[in-house]
Design an enzyme around this catalytic site. Structure first.
Site, PDB file in Angstrom:
ATOM      1  N   ASN A  69       2.261   0.493  -5.633  1.00  0.00           N
ATOM      2  CA  ASN A  69       3.338   1.487  -5.542  1.00  0.00           C
ATOM      3  C   ASN A  69       3.020   2.429  -4.369  1.00  0.00           C
ATOM      4  O   ASN A  69       2.591   3.573  -4.539  1.00  0.00           O
ATOM      5  CB  ASN A  69       3.447   2.252  -6.862  1.00  0.00           C
ATOM      6  CG  ASN A  69       4.709   3.101  -6.930  1.00  0.00           C
ATOM      7  OD1 ASN A  69       5.364   3.335  -5.909  1.00  0.00           O
ATOM      8  ND2 ASN A  69       5.034   3.573  -8.116  1.00  0.00           N
ATOM      9  N   ALA A  77       9.647  10.781 -11.297  1.00  0.00           N
ATOM     10  CA  ALA A  77      10.639   9.890 -10.683  1.00  0.00           C
ATOM     11  C   ALA A  77      11.803  10.725 -10.163  1.00  0.00           C
ATOM     12  O   ALA A  77      12.071  11.822 -10.651  1.00  0.00           O
ATOM     13  CB  ALA A  77      11.134   8.834 -11.674  1.00  0.00           C
ATOM     14  N   VAL A  78      12.451  10.148  -9.164  1.00  0.00           N
ATOM     15  CA  VAL A  78      13.583  10.808  -8.504  1.00  0.00           C
ATOM     16  C   VAL A  78      14.708   9.778  -8.393  1.00  0.00           C
ATOM     17  O   VAL A  78      14.446   8.579  -8.161  1.00  0.00           O
ATOM     18  CB  VAL A  78      13.140  11.330  -7.111  1.00  0.00           C
ATOM     19  CG1 VAL A  78      14.329  11.816  -6.296  1.00  0.00           C
ATOM     20  CG2 VAL A  78      12.109  12.459  -7.277  1.00  0.00           C
ATOM     21  N   TYR A 120       1.075  11.114  -3.892  1.00  0.00           N
ATOM     22  CA  TYR A 120      -0.050  11.752  -4.591  1.00  0.00           C
ATOM     23  C   TYR A 120      -1.137  12.194  -3.598  1.00  0.00           C
ATOM     24  O   TYR A 120      -1.724  13.266  -3.739  1.00  0.00           O
ATOM     25  CB  TYR A 120      -0.649  10.795  -5.633  1.00  0.00           C
ATOM     26  CG  TYR A 120       0.327  10.370  -6.706  1.00  0.00           C
ATOM     27  CD1 TYR A 120       1.292  11.248  -7.193  1.00  0.00           C
ATOM     28  CD2 TYR A 120       0.289   9.086  -7.251  1.00  0.00           C
ATOM     29  CE1 TYR A 120       2.191  10.860  -8.185  1.00  0.00           C
ATOM     30  CE2 TYR A 120       1.183   8.695  -8.242  1.00  0.00           C
ATOM     31  CZ  TYR A 120       2.129   9.582  -8.695  1.00  0.00           C
ATOM     32  OH  TYR A 120       3.006   9.191  -9.673  1.00  0.00           O
ATOM     33  N   GLU A 168      -2.666   7.905 -13.157  1.00  0.00           N
ATOM     34  CA  GLU A 168      -2.914   6.485 -12.966  1.00  0.00           C
ATOM     35  C   GLU A 168      -1.692   5.916 -12.269  1.00  0.00           C
ATOM     36  O   GLU A 168      -0.564   6.261 -12.640  1.00  0.00           O
ATOM     37  CB  GLU A 168      -3.009   5.860 -14.356  1.00  0.00           C
ATOM     38  CG  GLU A 168      -3.898   4.687 -14.460  1.00  0.00           C
ATOM     39  CD  GLU A 168      -4.083   4.377 -15.931  1.00  0.00           C
ATOM     40  OE1 GLU A 168      -5.173   4.615 -16.444  1.00  0.00           O
ATOM     41  OE2 GLU A 168      -3.095   3.939 -16.545  1.00  0.00           O
TER      42      GLU A 168
HETATM   43  C1  LIG Z   1       7.522   7.970  -5.894  1.00  0.00           C
HETATM   44  C2  LIG Z   1       8.745   8.898  -5.963  1.00  0.00           C
HETATM   45  C3  LIG Z   1       8.646   9.737  -7.237  1.00  0.00           C
HETATM   46  C4  LIG Z   1       8.772   9.813  -4.734  1.00  0.00           C
HETATM   47  O1  LIG Z   1       9.837  10.745  -4.870  1.00  0.00           O
HETATM   48  P1  LIG Z   1      10.477  11.492  -3.595  1.00  0.00           P
HETATM   49  O2  LIG Z   1      11.245  12.684  -4.094  1.00  0.00           O
HETATM   50  O3  LIG Z   1      11.216  10.499  -2.796  1.00  0.00           O
HETATM   51  O4  LIG Z   1       9.186  11.964  -2.811  1.00  0.00           O
HETATM   52  P2  LIG Z   1       9.137  13.132  -1.720  1.00  0.00           P
HETATM   53  O5  LIG Z   1      10.408  13.133  -0.947  1.00  0.00           O
HETATM   54  O6  LIG Z   1       8.758  14.394  -2.395  1.00  0.00           O
HETATM   55  O7  LIG Z   1       7.962  12.614  -0.801  1.00  0.00           O
HETATM   56  C5  LIG Z   1       6.894  13.430  -0.413  1.00  0.00           C
HETATM   57  C6  LIG Z   1       5.958  12.592   0.452  1.00  0.00           C
HETATM   58  O8  LIG Z   1       5.428  11.501  -0.309  1.00  0.00           O
HETATM   59  C7  LIG Z   1       5.322  10.347   0.532  1.00  0.00           C
HETATM   60  N1  LIG Z   1       6.297   9.324   0.093  1.00  0.00           N
HETATM   61  C8  LIG Z   1       7.240   9.449  -0.881  1.00  0.00           C
HETATM   62  N2  LIG Z   1       7.924   8.276  -1.034  1.00  0.00           N
HETATM   63  C9  LIG Z   1       7.410   7.421  -0.135  1.00  0.00           C
HETATM   64  C10 LIG Z   1       7.700   6.060   0.190  1.00  0.00           C
HETATM   65  N3  LIG Z   1       8.648   5.362  -0.444  1.00  0.00           N
HETATM   66  N4  LIG Z   1       6.959   5.469   1.165  1.00  0.00           N
HETATM   67  C11 LIG Z   1       5.988   6.143   1.810  1.00  0.00           C
HETATM   68  N5  LIG Z   1       5.664   7.450   1.559  1.00  0.00           N
HETATM   69  C12 LIG Z   1       6.368   8.071   0.586  1.00  0.00           C
HETATM   70  C13 LIG Z   1       5.677  10.806   1.918  1.00  0.00           C
HETATM   71  O9  LIG Z   1       4.472  11.293   2.504  1.00  0.00           O
HETATM   72  C14 LIG Z   1       6.626  11.947   1.627  1.00  0.00           C
HETATM   73  O10 LIG Z   1       6.717  12.882   2.668  1.00  0.00           O
HETATM   74  P3  LIG Z   1       7.749  12.589   3.884  1.00  0.00           P
HETATM   75  O11 LIG Z   1       9.062  12.205   3.286  1.00  0.00           O
HETATM   76  O12 LIG Z   1       7.782  13.907   4.600  1.00  0.00           O
HETATM   77  O13 LIG Z   1       7.142  11.480   4.679  1.00  0.00           O
HETATM   78  C15 LIG Z   1      10.074   8.070  -5.963  1.00  0.00           C
HETATM   79  O14 LIG Z   1      10.023   7.121  -4.913  1.00  0.00           O
HETATM   80  C16 LIG Z   1      10.362   7.347  -7.262  1.00  0.00           C
HETATM   81  O15 LIG Z   1      11.013   7.904  -8.151  1.00  0.00           O
HETATM   82  N6  LIG Z   1       9.859   6.102  -7.386  1.00  0.00           N
HETATM   83  C17 LIG Z   1      10.062   5.313  -8.608  1.00  0.00           C
HETATM   84  C18 LIG Z   1       9.277   5.888  -9.757  1.00  0.00           C
HETATM   85  C19 LIG Z   1       7.764   5.842  -9.515  1.00  0.00           C
HETATM   86  O16 LIG Z   1       7.243   4.889  -8.973  1.00  0.00           O
HETATM   87  N7  LIG Z   1       7.086   6.923  -9.950  1.00  0.00           N
HETATM   88  C20 LIG Z   1       5.640   7.037  -9.787  1.00  0.00           C
HETATM   89  C21 LIG Z   1       4.898   6.356 -10.851  1.00  0.00           C
HETATM   90  S1  LIG Z   1       5.056   7.208 -12.423  1.00  0.00           S
END
Ligand SMILES: CC(C)(COP(=O)(O)OP(=O)(O)OC[C@H]1O[C@@H](n2cnc3c(N)ncnc32)[C@H](O)[C@@H]1OP(=O)(O)O)[C@@H](O)C(=O)NCCC(=O)NCCS
Length: 157
Positions: free
Chosen positions: A119, A75-76, A126, A114
């Site tokens: 989401n 998560a971020v 992934y 998983e």
């Molecule tokens: C999912 C999550 C961890 C992604 O973190 P992030 O740091 O924003 O991801 P990144 O910036 O590294 O993204 C890398 C790539 O992933 C994909 N991606 C990430 N978030 C996305 C979104 N909301 N919608 C579509 N594609 C997405 C894109 O391809 C992205 O590349 P791009 O920005 O060049 O298009 C973040 O949205 C989060 O914390 N979500 C809530 C927690 C969660 O659901 N965790 C996963 C389940 S445990």
């Protein structure tokens, strides 16, 4: 400056705050600082934190065993999404796993995770890292959402 490093107990309040914002009630339960503490300093766990000038802005937790690793959490902080932080955390995790395999004298292994099928952000993150869907568990979360089981083939460089 942003660095990726092993999480310590001092990071846990900030990480628990990101948990609360990232896993709001309903979809998935957020983990408290107390439950997160179980993953700190464990031999089979890689708990990475993205540290931006002393502030924890993201984290990834994985468990390594034999020739497999399981991604338990990533998560971020909402304000810091789409900067590539999660992708960096996952790339580092897979690199650490490659080193782990090499130390064990293995040439390849697999990563597993998983994820809720609804989401979309996480699923595309992934997929971008190289995880591929292996199976679907229908209505796994009891609210209609399916669980996707995704796997990544890892090779020692
Ligand atoms: C999912 C999550 C961890 C992604 O973190 P992030 O740091 O924003 O991801 P990144 O910036 O590294 O993204 C890398 C790539 O992933 C994909 N991606 C990430 N978030 C996305 C979104 N909301 N919608 C579509 N594609 C997405 C894109 O391809 C992205 O590349 P791009 O920005 O060049 O298009 C973040 O949205 C989060 O914390 N979500 C809530 C927690 C969660 O659901 N965790 C996963 C389940 S445990």
């Amino acid at each position: 400056m942003m660095i990726l490093r092993a999480a310590t107990v001092r990071d846990l309040p900030a990480i628990a705050a990101i948990e609360e914002l990232s896993f709001p009630e309903g979809a998935m339960e957020s983990w408290s600082a107390e439950s997160l503490a179980e993953f700190v300093g464990k031999k089979d766990v890689v708990f990475l934190v993205a540290d931006d000038d002393g502030a924890a802005v993201g984290y990834a937790i994985s468990r390594f065993s034999a020739d497999e690793f399981e991604l338990l959490r990533v998560a971020v902080a909402p304000a810091r999404r789409r900067e590539g932080i999660a992708a960096s955390l996952l790339s580092r995790t897979t690199r650490d796993f490659g080193d782990f395999l090499e130390r064990a004298g293995l040439e390849s292994g697999k990563g597993w995770l998983e994820v809720r099928s609804d989401n979309a952000g996480a699923v595309s993150l992934y997929a971008k890292i190289g995880f591929r869907e292996r199976s679907v568990r229908k209505n796994y979360y009891g609210d209609g959402a399916d669980a996707l089981l995704m796997a990544l083939d890892c090779f020692v460089r």
